[in-house]
Motif scaffolding. Structure first.
Motif, short mmCIF file in Angstrom:
data_model
loop_
_atom_site.label_atom_id
_atom_site.label_comp_id
_atom_site.label_asym_id
_atom_site.label_seq_id
_atom_site.Cartn_x
_atom_site.Cartn_y
_atom_site.Cartn_z
N LEU A 279 0.83 -1.22 0.00
CA LEU A 279 0.00 0.00 0.00
C LEU A 279 0.86 1.26 0.00
CD1 LEU A 279 -2.81 -1.09 2.49
CD2 LEU A 279 -3.00 -0.84 0.02
N GLU A 280 2.01 1.21 0.69
CA GLU A 280 2.91 2.37 0.68
C GLU A 280 3.46 2.61 -0.72
OE1 GLU A 280 5.80 1.47 3.64
OE2 GLU A 280 4.48 2.01 5.33
N GLN A 283 0.85 4.20 -2.94
CA GLN A 283 0.48 5.58 -2.63
C GLN A 283 1.18 6.58 -3.54
OE1 GLN A 283 1.33 6.11 1.53
NE2 GLN A 283 -0.71 5.48 2.18
N GLU A 284 2.22 6.13 -4.18
CA GLU A 284 2.98 7.03 -5.04
C GLU A 284 2.30 7.27 -6.39
OE1 GLU A 284 6.83 5.30 -5.35
OE2 GLU A 284 7.17 5.29 -3.18
N ASP A 285 1.09 6.70 -6.55
CA ASP A 285 0.30 6.89 -7.78
C ASP A 285 1.03 6.39 -9.02
OD1 ASP A 285 -1.86 8.00 -6.43
OD2 ASP A 285 -0.98 10.01 -6.51
N GLU A 312 -7.68 -4.28 -0.41
CA GLU A 312 -7.33 -2.88 -0.66
C GLU A 312 -6.28 -2.76 -1.75
OE1 GLU A 312 -7.39 1.18 -0.57
OE2 GLU A 312 -8.83 -0.26 0.26
N ARG A 316 -6.85 -0.92 -5.42
CA ARG A 316 -6.01 0.19 -5.88
C ARG A 316 -5.41 -0.09 -7.26
NH1 ARG A 316 -2.67 3.04 -0.92
NH2 ARG A 316 -4.39 3.07 0.58
#
Length: 370
Positions: A279-280, A283-285, A312, A316
């Motif tokens: 997930l980290e 997060q950087e798209d 999750e 994403r």
């Protein structure tokens, strides 16, 4: 009245999304909790037991106290017979074995248990083939053939057996791997025995089958295809398996054994990543893909041994960015049964169903159903 024995291993599966490759032993369970793992066995047990609610008034449930079954039974509206004693929050494998022996002595018709391969071993050591049994899948690794394909189907199968709609019992393998050996880089599955389980092919999962040496050339061809189509700057989340290991090898990377790695076409980004780490990174798209391979003989692509790739994470990335790779032999071993998902999120599981492309060789594709 039918008599159902009901056991929950409250710590089953707790090591999955934090990347511990199992949940056996108090030390690993403490480590999993320290890493932020949330126990899910109770909710999976409840999901199964809800399917038996129509049998209230016809069914007597015998269970152990608190988190070992009583809580789940009462959450579904049952008034169970509670036997035995436990130390809340400190249950052990011996509690499971003792519960199974005591329930067998009560003359139950079926023992329904929530856990993984370690729990199945404990059940087998206690009752052997004396009492029919059925597993609710709640563990990290589920090699054994004594489990239903998901919790809801476990409940359906138990209900059908208790109603007398299914009379056939099948001897199903109880398998397990040595978790400590896995953490040292050694995978060795062992047959411990057989449990008699209610049998309906579409509801019961098969025995996990490993890829053989003869499939190496096909795995290499699949890897060639995947790497050839990798996009610059895109993250690729590699699930466990020998087929995904071949992809890592083509990139010049050593794949984590029974783990999840993140790569780009230029090399390794992160090795043995848990859910939080994935997930980290997401997060950087950055553009991302998930590459998974079905479990041989079972067909699961999510929810068995790759819980790090959580609901999750899947949301994403997106369904249309999931890449499934499989040798033809692995597809043929399913004998027409679909690929399976059991993420623990029913809405996501429904969204993942349908037809999807599967890479089966270099420039070779089939369309198969999830």
């Amino acid at each position: 009245m039918g008599r159902l024995g009901f056991i929950v291993n409250p710590m089953a599966g707790i090591g999955g999304n934090v990347g511990l490759k199992g949940s056996d032993g108090a030390e690993i369970q403490r480590k999993a909790l320290a890493l932020g793992a949330i126990p899910r066995a109770q909710e999976r047990a409840i999901e199964a037991l809800r399917r038996l609610i129509p049998l209230q008034g016809e069914l007597e449930i015998i269970t152990y106290p608190g988190e070992m079954g009583e809580n789940a039974a009462r959450a579904c509206g049952f008034d169970p017979i509670v036997i035995g004693r436990i130390r809340p929050g400190m249950t052990t494998a011996e509690d499971t074995r003792r519960a199974a022996r005591e329930m067998a002595r009560q003359g139950i018709d079926l023992l329904l248990f929530a856990g993984g391969d370690g729990t199945a071993r404990d059940i087998y050591s206690a009752i052997r083939e004396d009492v029919p049994a059925l597993g609710i899948p709640a563990g990290v690794k589920i090699h054994s053939a004594v489990f239903a394909i998901n919790p809801a189907r476990a409940g359906d199968l138990a209900a059908a057996y208790l109603r007398g709609e299914i009379a056939r019992l099948r001897e199903a393998e109880v398998m397990d791997i040595d978790e400590e050996a896995v953490r040292r880089g050694i995978v060795s599955a062992r047959l411990y025995g057989y449990l008699r389980v209610p049998f309906q092919r579409r509801l019961l999962q098969g025995l996990k089958r490993s890829s053989g040496p003869s499939e190496q050339a096909t795995q290499d061809a699949i890897a060639w295809d995947v790497v050839e189509h990798m996009e610059d700057g895109c993250l690729y989340i590699l699930g466990p398996g020998t087929t995904t290991r071949a992809i890592a090898a083509r990139l010049g990377i050593a794949k984590t054994l029974i783990g999840v790695d993140v790569v780009t076409r230029d090399g390794l980004v992160a090795a043995d990543v848990n859910e939080r780490g994935l997930l980290e990174l997401l997060q950087e798209d950055r553009e991302a893909r998930i590459i998974v391979t079905p479990i041989g003989g079972q067909g699961h692509i999510f929810g068995r041994g790759n819980q790090q790739i959580s609901p999750e994470v899947i949301r994403r990335v997106g369904r249309d960015r999931i890449i499934i790779v499989s040798t033809p032999a692995k597809i043929h071993s399913l004998r027409g049964r679909p690929l399976l998902v059991d993420t623990g999120d029913r809405e996501l599981d429904k969204a993942l169903t349908g037809y999807i492309q599967v890479i089966t060789g270099h420039n070779e594709r089939i369309v198969y159903r999830i």
